[in-house]
Design an enzyme around this catalytic site. Structure first.
Site, PDB file in Angstrom:
ATOM      1  N   LYS A   1     -18.906 -62.261  37.731  1.00  0.00           N
ATOM      2  CA  LYS A   1     -18.861 -62.690  36.334  1.00  0.00           C
ATOM      3  C   LYS A   1     -18.965 -61.478  35.410  1.00  0.00           C
ATOM      4  CE  LYS A   1     -20.984 -67.187  37.070  1.00  0.00           C
ATOM      5  NZ  LYS A   1     -22.224 -67.936  36.915  1.00  0.00           N
TER       6      LYS A   1
ATOM      7  N   HIS B   1      -4.291 -80.057  64.962  1.00  0.00           N
ATOM      8  CA  HIS B   1      -2.931 -79.509  65.075  1.00  0.00           C
ATOM      9  C   HIS B   1      -2.819 -78.189  64.319  1.00  0.00           C
ATOM     10  CE1 HIS B   1      -1.326 -83.329  66.820  1.00  0.00           C
ATOM     11  NE2 HIS B   1      -2.439 -83.754  66.278  1.00  0.00           N
TER      12      HIS B   1
ATOM     13  N   GLU C   1     -24.063 -71.366  49.320  1.00  0.00           N
ATOM     14  CA  GLU C   1     -24.708 -70.746  48.157  1.00  0.00           C
ATOM     15  C   GLU C   1     -26.227 -70.700  48.332  1.00  0.00           C
ATOM     16  OE1 GLU C   1     -22.885 -70.663  43.752  1.00  0.00           O
ATOM     17  OE2 GLU C   1     -23.866 -72.547  44.222  1.00  0.00           O
TER      18      GLU C   1
HETATM   19  O1  PA5 Z   1     -25.017 -74.670  42.200  1.00  0.00           O
HETATM   20  C1  PA5 Z   1     -24.972 -74.016  41.158  1.00  0.00           C
HETATM   21  O2  PA5 Z   1     -25.998 -73.739  40.512  1.00  0.00           O
HETATM   22  C2  PA5 Z   1     -23.651 -73.567  40.567  1.00  0.00           C
HETATM   23  O3  PA5 Z   1     -22.588 -73.882  41.404  1.00  0.00           O
HETATM   24  C3  PA5 Z   1     -23.427 -74.225  39.202  1.00  0.00           C
HETATM   25  O4  PA5 Z   1     -23.482 -75.616  39.352  1.00  0.00           O
HETATM   26  C4  PA5 Z   1     -22.087 -73.818  38.610  1.00  0.00           C
HETATM   27  O5  PA5 Z   1     -22.016 -72.432  38.484  1.00  0.00           O
HETATM   28  C5  PA5 Z   1     -21.882 -74.453  37.242  1.00  0.00           C
HETATM   29  O6  PA5 Z   1     -22.921 -74.113  36.383  1.00  0.00           O
HETATM   30  P1  PA5 Z   1     -23.167 -74.879  35.039  1.00  0.00           P
HETATM   31  O7  PA5 Z   1     -23.580 -76.268  35.332  1.00  0.00           O
HETATM   32  O8  PA5 Z   1     -24.251 -74.103  34.340  1.00  0.00           O
HETATM   33  O9  PA5 Z   1     -21.869 -74.845  34.268  1.00  0.00           O
END
Ligand code: PA5
Length: 427
Positions: A415, A300, A279
């Site tokens: 989203k 394996h 990410e």
């Molecule tokens: O790393 C990130 O920013 C995301 O993976 C968020 O942690 C994830 O989308 C969850 O978001 P939130 O804490 O606002 O629910």
């Protein structure tokens, strides 16, 4: 030192010195918090700047949960989920058999998973730690609505209030508002720390404390990493050396990094690793694809591909030198399985030989570049160090690619589509 990095198993010879100038520049950008996404660098000095009063409250709440409930449901997704799960499995193992069981919800829309989890909770005395920085993440919000409704129906609103702990933004967001209205005990996910860099905050620390883990020692490990990994010299700063190695492979036609451990209890650490790097770096058509394997299990399955398949990857091995528990292979009179040559030997020894044999095969026969990270033993201190080590590596690595390590513009697209399809107002 908590982490040792070996680059002598690389097939390619990397000229690390040629990277020093670039590393100096990026290091200055990181330390002065002047690069892209600099308003999300709160994690950088968190191990020394964290709120000690809140830390004490985390310890207290963790103990309260431990003493008063059978199950803690941690409800979150992505950065609000993976670090806690990774840490719990790494340190408590896969069958903890503890007085408090910790399970997860909020990380899926699967009705089967959610139904099974709610059924399981029906006859349990449970608490909830809902974790969401934004408070609007749909997976987490739906699960929390279901959990809250079930808990209130089971124990009443007042008792439910005492069993719900929320980790969210200090001031804003739907979960903050709800928590204030309902009177939940809350912990803060600071505005300047993104989810995937938040494991050392209450996001990870409250579940760790509830599990009876030594969070002081974990924070000490992170503090030592913080101090050690400020160094700009590549040969001294192993996070930077690792980041440079990753950068080299991205630029030399090895777009896949296979993160390998020899411990099933580290599978979730691999998931956390994939989110952190994937990410942070998968942007602008750049970035290594992080993948993960557990050996010898996956020798394996994917082992064949790694040894002989498309030459697209390098491996990063995290090897724990000393297991926490010893298991000796017994002698058997009949020896029908032919294992007596191992009688009296420990499984740790066998695992180590599997590691050494595989390293030799992949490097010398398969010509697959291998980086090896050694950790002597994995306890709270070392895991705190490792979490910080990987986050610092990731910041350097993403900045070397001229990317903002702290945003995730790509995940908004699905989203929007989903909200449109679900008929949410405004989409
Ligand atoms: O790393 C990130 O920013 C995301 O993976 C968020 O942690 C994830 O989308 C969850 O978001 P939130 O804490 O606002 O629910």
């Amino acid at each position: 030192m908590s982490v040792k990095l070996e680059t002598n198993h690389l097939v390619d010879k990397i000229d690390y010195a040629s990277y020093q100038e670039a590393v100096n520049k990026v290091s200055a950008i990181i330390e002065s918090k002047s690069g892209a996404g600099n308003d999300y660098l709160g994690w950088l000095d968190y191990p020394v700047s964290y709120d000690q009063e809140e830390f004490a409250r985390i310890q207290k709440a963790g103990q309260y949960i431990r003493d008063n409930f059978e199950v803690l449901v941690v409800c979150g997704i992505g950065g609000s989920y993976l670090g806690a799960r990774a840490g719990l499995e790494a340190l408590k193992g896969l069958r903890p058999n503890d007085k408090l069981e910790i399970i997860f919800m909020g990380q899926t829309f699967s009705s089967d998973y959610i139904y099974e989890t709610l059924e399981y909770l029906k006859n349990k005395k449970f608490a909830i730690n809902v974790i969401s920085k934004s408070g609007t993440t749909t997976e987490t919000a739906i699960s929390f609505r279901l959990l809250k409704e079930m808990l209130e129906a089971k124990v009443g609103k007042e008792e439910a209030r005492k069993a719900i702990f929320a980790t969210t933004d200090k001031e804003k967001g739907a979960l903050r508002e709800l928590s204030t209205k309902e009177g939940y005990e809350t912990f803060v996910l600071r505005g300047d720390i993104g989810g995937r860099y938040s494991v050392l905050t209450a996001v990870g620390m409250l579940p760790f404390a509830a599990a009876g883990l030594d969070i002081v020692s974990m924070m000490k490990g992170a503090q030592d990493a913080y101090l050690k990994l400020k160094e700009t010299n590549i040969e001294e700063n192993l996070a930077y050396k690792y980041a440079v190695t990753r950068d080299y492979f991205f630029r030399h036609n090895k777009p896949v990094e296979m993160f390998v451990t020899y411990e099933p209890r580290l599978v979730q650490l691999g998931e956390w690793f994939k989110q952190l790097f994937g990410e942070s770096e998968g942007k602008e058509h750049k970035g290594l694809l992080p993948d993960s394997c557990t050996f010898s299990t996956d020798l394996h399955s994917l082992g064949q591909y790694i040894q002989d398949g498309s030459p697209i990857m390098f491996e990063t091995i995290l090897f724990i030198d000393r297991p926490n528990h010893k298991v000796e292979i017994p002698f058997d009179e009949a020896d029908l399985d032919g294992l007596n040559y191992l009688a009296g030997k420990e499984l740790g020894f066998v695992n180590e030989k599997a590691f050494e044999g595989t390293l030799d095969a992949h490097v010398n026969t398969g010509k697959v570049n291998n980086i090896v990270l050694h950790v002597e033993q994995l306890k709270e201190y070392q895991l705190g160090y490792l979490f910080y080590f990987f986050m610092k590596t990731c910041a350097m690595s993403a900045y070397l690619l001229e990317l903002n390590p702290f945003n995730q513009p790509g995940v908004e697209v699905y989203k929007k589509n989903m909200f449109h399809l679900l008929g949410k107002k405004g989409y």
